[in-house]
Design an enzyme around this catalytic site. Structure first.
Site, short mmCIF file in Angstrom:
data_model
loop_
_atom_site.label_atom_id
_atom_site.label_comp_id
_atom_site.label_asym_id
_atom_site.label_seq_id
_atom_site.Cartn_x
_atom_site.Cartn_y
_atom_site.Cartn_z
N ARG A 52 -48.02 72.57 37.11
CA ARG A 52 -48.99 72.25 38.16
C ARG A 52 -48.81 70.80 38.57
O ARG A 52 -49.24 69.89 37.85
CB ARG A 52 -50.42 72.47 37.66
CG ARG A 52 -50.76 73.91 37.31
CD ARG A 52 -52.24 74.09 37.08
NE ARG A 52 -52.74 73.22 36.00
CZ ARG A 52 -54.03 73.17 35.64
NH1 ARG A 52 -54.91 73.89 36.27
NH2 ARG A 52 -54.40 72.39 34.65
N ASP A 54 -49.76 67.58 40.79
CA ASP A 54 -50.99 67.10 41.40
C ASP A 54 -50.81 66.83 42.89
O ASP A 54 -49.69 66.83 43.41
CB ASP A 54 -51.46 65.82 40.70
CG ASP A 54 -51.95 66.08 39.28
OD1 ASP A 54 -52.39 67.22 39.00
OD2 ASP A 54 -51.89 65.15 38.45
N ARG A 199 -47.37 59.56 35.24
CA ARG A 199 -47.96 58.46 36.01
C ARG A 199 -48.66 57.46 35.09
O ARG A 199 -48.64 56.25 35.37
CB ARG A 199 -48.92 59.02 37.05
CG ARG A 199 -48.20 59.79 38.17
CD ARG A 199 -49.14 60.68 38.94
NE ARG A 199 -50.20 59.91 39.58
CZ ARG A 199 -51.29 60.48 40.11
NH1 ARG A 199 -51.47 61.79 40.06
NH2 ARG A 199 -52.20 59.72 40.69
#
Length: 252
Positions: A52, A54, A199
């Protein structure tokens, strides 16, 4: 009627999407793909992706699986052009191919790799495709810090809170920064990743590059298992899923 399972390989520019997974409050890659597949094959198609991503995150290589009934292999083999014609230009299908009935795009992936792009000078052609960082960074220190990641498996400190994962353990096999024209690219490869992990790692490495924390501090942050001790998550625009590996797929 018996169904057959297929894998689809695609790439997408995530700028205009609210991530991969279908959700009620925004357009997603999965929603667009499912609609295109359902229209082309004239039956309801629901995909399951390899992960998944973002909102704003890109993918140069992404896999999903789905089932079809009463479809010939020839129809599938000739489907790429038709499916692409039904998709926005920001999503491109590369191939569709039959797999074993139990093949799973998410659970059977043995490794994934991401790249994160940073540039230092304003560039309109890198807008929403790389993170503009205004300042200097110590590349050598950041690479020393990146090597620290290879010594750990529990990366709770880089995970988004309140996620429904059974473990925060990941095996990172590659992590390094390279210089490119007016910027840096961070590459990281692991068997799995936690939500927001890459990140958060880059944000922490940037703190090392700025001199705000030391290489030794990175180990302490990981050992703390506390997200608040790590750096802030860098913007989504610079992140790309670039490779997903399966034991039954020969990657080009």
């Amino acid at each position: 009627m018996d169904s057959k399972r297929y894998f689809i390989e695609l790439s997408y520019n995530g700028t205009d999407f609210h991530g991969w997974q279908t959700q009620p409050n925004g357009i997603t890659v999965q929603e667009c793909l499912d609609k295109a597949l359902s229209t082309f094959f004239r039956q309801e198609v629901i995909t399951l992706g390899c992960g998944r991503t973002d909102a704003g995150v890109h993918a140069t290589e992404f896999f999903a699986h789905f089932n079809l009934t009463a479809i010939s292999d020839k129809q599938v083999a000739n489907s790429v052009t038709g499916i692409n014609s039904l998709l926005p230009y920001t999503i491109a299908v590369k191939r569709v191919f039959a797999v074993a009935d139990d093949a799973h795009a998410r659970f059977h992936a043995t490794a994934r790799a991401y790249k994160y792009h940073i540039h230092f000078s304003k560039d309109p052609f890198k807008l929403d495709r790389s993170w503009l960082y205004k300042g200097g960074l110590d590349l050598e220190a950041m690479n020393q810090a990146a090597k620290v990641l290879l010594n750990f498996t529990d990366f709770s400190c880089f995970s988004k809170s309140n996620t429904q994962t059974f473990t925060n353990n990941c095996k990172i096999t590659e992590a390094y920064f390279e210089e490119e024209k007016d910027g840096l690219v961070f590459t990281i490869k692991a068997d799995r990743f936690l939500r927001n992990m890459v990140r958060a790692i880059v944000g922490t490495m940037v703190l090392v590059g700025k001199g705000d924390i030391s290489v030794a501090d990175v180990a302490k942050i990981i050992e703390s298992k506390n997200r608040s001790n790590a750096g802030q998550s860098v913007p989504a625009c610079g992140l790309y899923l670039v490779a997903v590996e399966y034991p039954f797929i020969k990657n080009d």
